[in-house]
Design a protein around this motif. Sequence first.
Motif, PDB file in Angstrom:
ATOM      1  N   LEU A  34       0.873  -1.339   0.049  1.00 50.76           N
ATOM      2  CA  LEU A  34       0.011  -0.066   0.032  1.00 50.76           C
ATOM      3  C   LEU A  34       0.933   1.276  -0.005  1.00 50.76           C
ATOM      4  O   LEU A  34       1.824   1.075   0.560  1.00 50.76           O
ATOM      5  CB  LEU A  34      -0.803  -0.037   1.265  1.00 50.76           C
ATOM      6  N   THR A  35       0.417   2.202  -0.779  1.00 46.34           N
ATOM      7  CA  THR A  35       1.414   3.495  -0.754  1.00 46.34           C
ATOM      8  C   THR A  35       0.474   4.487  -0.314  1.00 46.34           C
ATOM      9  O   THR A  35      -0.592   4.907  -0.808  1.00 46.34           O
ATOM     10  CB  THR A  35       1.858   3.643  -2.350  1.00 46.34           C
ATOM     11  N   GLU A  36       1.051   5.418   0.485  1.00 45.00           N
ATOM     12  CA  GLU A  36       0.320   6.671   1.015  1.00 45.00           C
ATOM     13  C   GLU A  36       1.227   7.865   0.623  1.00 45.00           C
ATOM     14  O   GLU A  36       2.571   7.704   0.474  1.00 45.00           O
ATOM     15  CB  GLU A  36       0.144   6.637   2.403  1.00 45.00           C
ATOM     16  N   ALA A  52       4.629   0.321  13.588  1.00 45.54           N
ATOM     17  CA  ALA A  52       3.839  -0.215  14.700  1.00 45.54           C
ATOM     18  C   ALA A  52       3.001  -1.134  13.892  1.00 45.54           C
ATOM     19  O   ALA A  52       2.499  -2.462  14.742  1.00 45.54           O
ATOM     20  CB  ALA A  52       3.000   0.706  15.524  1.00 45.54           C
ATOM     21  N   TYR A  53       2.314  -0.802  12.861  1.00 45.89           N
ATOM     22  CA  TYR A  53       1.182  -1.568  12.231  1.00 45.89           C
ATOM     23  C   TYR A  53       1.595  -2.900  11.513  1.00 45.89           C
ATOM     24  O   TYR A  53       1.241  -4.007  11.906  1.00 45.89           O
ATOM     25  CB  TYR A  53       0.365  -0.878  11.172  1.00 45.89           C
ATOM     26  N   THR A  54       2.869  -2.513  10.821  1.00 44.28           N
ATOM     27  CA  THR A  54       3.442  -3.693   9.770  1.00 44.28           C
ATOM     28  C   THR A  54       4.152  -4.741  10.918  1.00 44.28           C
ATOM     29  O   THR A  54       4.584  -5.757  10.206  1.00 44.28           O
ATOM     30  CB  THR A  54       4.489  -3.287   8.753  1.00 44.28           C
ATOM     31  N   LYS A  55       4.591  -4.223  12.035  1.00 49.51           N
ATOM     32  CA  LYS A  55       5.345  -5.213  12.919  1.00 49.51           C
ATOM     33  C   LYS A  55       4.419  -6.253  13.274  1.00 49.51           C
ATOM     34  O   LYS A  55       4.865  -7.493  13.675  1.00 49.51           O
ATOM     35  CB  LYS A  55       5.551  -4.482  14.158  1.00 49.51           C
ATOM     36  N   LYS A  56       3.141  -5.889  13.374  1.00 49.39           N
ATOM     37  CA  LYS A  56       2.009  -7.061  13.760  1.00 49.39           C
ATOM     38  C   LYS A  56       1.195  -7.679  12.481  1.00 49.39           C
ATOM     39  O   LYS A  56       0.519  -8.543  12.777  1.00 49.39           O
ATOM     40  CB  LYS A  56       1.211  -6.405  14.748  1.00 49.39           C
ATOM     41  N   HIS A  57       1.254  -7.098  11.361  1.00 44.99           N
ATOM     42  CA  HIS A  57       0.853  -7.293  10.203  1.00 44.99           C
ATOM     43  C   HIS A  57       1.955  -7.419   9.099  1.00 44.99           C
ATOM     44  O   HIS A  57       1.949  -6.855   8.361  1.00 44.99           O
ATOM     45  CB  HIS A  57      -0.359  -6.422  10.043  1.00 44.99           C
ATOM     46  N   GLU A  58       2.610  -8.719   9.089  1.00 44.22           N
ATOM     47  CA  GLU A  58       3.752  -8.753   8.121  1.00 44.22           C
ATOM     48  C   GLU A  58       3.047  -8.927   6.534  1.00 44.22           C
ATOM     49  O   GLU A  58       4.022  -9.042   5.768  1.00 44.22           O
ATOM     50  CB  GLU A  58       4.279 -10.201   8.477  1.00 44.22           C
ATOM     51  N   GLY A  59       2.028  -9.026   6.414  1.00 42.92           N
ATOM     52  CA  GLY A  59       1.246  -9.575   5.130  1.00 42.92           C
ATOM     53  C   GLY A  59       1.150  -8.018   4.432  1.00 42.92           C
ATOM     54  O   GLY A  59       0.567  -8.169   3.358  1.00 42.92           O
ATOM     55  N   VAL A  60       1.530  -7.058   5.125  1.00 42.06           N
ATOM     56  CA  VAL A  60       1.193  -5.626   4.299  1.00 42.06           C
ATOM     57  C   VAL A  60       2.487  -4.959   4.361  1.00 42.06           C
ATOM     58  O   VAL A  60       3.205  -4.854   5.499  1.00 42.06           O
ATOM     59  CB  VAL A  60       0.101  -5.001   4.903  1.00 42.06           C
ATOM     60  N   GLN A 313      -8.348  -3.287   6.793  1.00 37.58           N
ATOM     61  CA  GLN A 313      -7.912  -2.994   7.858  1.00 37.58           C
ATOM     62  C   GLN A 313      -6.731  -2.317   8.592  1.00 37.58           C
ATOM     63  O   GLN A 313      -6.845  -2.146   9.684  1.00 37.58           O
ATOM     64  CB  GLN A 313      -7.013  -4.865   7.860  1.00 37.58           C
ATOM     65  N   PHE A 314      -6.009  -1.748   7.783  1.00 40.10           N
ATOM     66  CA  PHE A 314      -5.244  -0.696   8.191  1.00 40.10           C
ATOM     67  C   PHE A 314      -5.892   0.429   8.540  1.00 40.10           C
ATOM     68  O   PHE A 314      -5.691   1.168   9.594  1.00 40.10           O
ATOM     69  CB  PHE A 314      -4.141  -0.208   7.016  1.00 40.10           C
ATOM     70  N   LEU A 315      -7.002   0.978   7.695  1.00 34.31           N
ATOM     71  CA  LEU A 315      -7.581   2.351   8.163  1.00 34.31           C
ATOM     72  C   LEU A 315      -8.696   1.970   9.413  1.00 34.31           C
ATOM     73  O   LEU A 315      -8.630   2.920  10.337  1.00 34.31           O
ATOM     74  CB  LEU A 315      -8.389   2.753   7.036  1.00 34.31           C
ATOM     75  N   THR A 316      -9.102   0.833   9.612  1.00 32.69           N
ATOM     76  CA  THR A 316      -9.768   0.301  10.913  1.00 32.69           C
ATOM     77  C   THR A 316      -9.022   0.390  12.176  1.00 32.69           C
ATOM     78  O   THR A 316      -9.531   1.006  13.170  1.00 32.69           O
ATOM     79  CB  THR A 316     -10.480  -1.071  10.587  1.00 32.69           C
ATOM     80  N   TRP A 317      -7.931  -0.215  12.034  1.00 33.22           N
ATOM     81  CA  TRP A 317      -6.831  -0.122  12.946  1.00 33.22           C
ATOM     82  C   TRP A 317      -6.362   1.463  13.319  1.00 33.22           C
ATOM     83  O   TRP A 317      -6.309   1.684  14.449  1.00 33.22           O
ATOM     84  CB  TRP A 317      -5.637  -0.981  12.582  1.00 33.22           C
TER      85      TRP A 317
END
Length: 355
Positions: A34-36, A52-60, A313-317
């Motif tokens: 994903l690109t911002e 913080a997010y990608t540490k717990k979600h290795e699939g993104v 999932q990312f935006l919800t988090w």
Amino acid sequence: MFVKRTHRGRSALLLAGVALAASSVGTAFAATSLTETGSSLLYPLFNLWVPAYTKKHEGVQINTAATGSGTGIAQSTQGIVQMGSSDAYLSGAQMKKHPSMLNIPVAISSQMINYNVPNANSDHLKLSGPVLADIYSGKIRYWDNKKIESMNSGAHLPHKRIVPIHRADGSGDTFLFTQFLTKSANNWKAHYGTTVSWPSVQGAIGATGNSGMVTALQNNPYSIAYIGVSYKDQTDKAGLGEAKLKNKSGNYVLPNKQTVPAAAAQMVPKTPKSERISLIYAKGKQSYPIINYEYVLVDSKQPNKETAKELKQFLTWAVSSDGGNSMEFLKPVHFMPLPAKARQLTMSQIDKIHG
């Protein structure tokens, strides 16, 4: 039946096993990217969120860039990036051209008016929308102008020419600042937007990004600038002044834990389902006049289900009170979490994303 395996046969089986294992590892760790890009005001928060997010979600994998809200708007509406961060929501004309776009608030921020006046940087000089409009239009040229002096009894105001600094790039901060001038000052004739044809003022400076605004302000004595609150630590470290702004009730206030929520309490209940709303110049004795939703601009129709899933999932988090909207992330950038009503509307928007 016993089968004798030759050395060549064992090697072939070993190589096949290695290839299969490599294939499995590659599949397990293949990441959705994903690109911002966009708002330099929102950029420091993304820089806290992403690790913080990608540490717990290795699939993104999430890539970020501070390119200015104008670029965030352009690249998200053109489908170049999945997320365009912006301090400005899309205009009616832009929504008509790109009807599938969503304007998703993820936090509430504010904007400071900073200055560099030697011997006055610790005074919290008082300023108003009409005075700022006169400064940026060239009608007020010196710091000891009577209009400024009348608001700041006892302050050391030198007879030095004011150096107004504005954003040279397409900027949501410009959108916010010129909205404030438009709403508070009858003498401001320019239209607001992420880019503005600034009045010709002797010595005026254009700077790129909020970091560029801080540097330009620091390097130019007697200058003034509008800077996103996520850069407050930098302006404080540089010893720059921060003005108290005259609000709609006539009180002079700084952006803080009392005044930003006070303004939000006045404006958030007015938020429509599209969440496209200006929070500038709210009523209320304690309301700080320049606050705003920080937006992530997303096309509701994503190219595939996997991208849509990861984006949701990312935006919800990001907007959850135990995720990206916790003070662990918001306090360092001086942002306010989304109030319950705004979060509910934001979640309804996020639910519209599909592949």
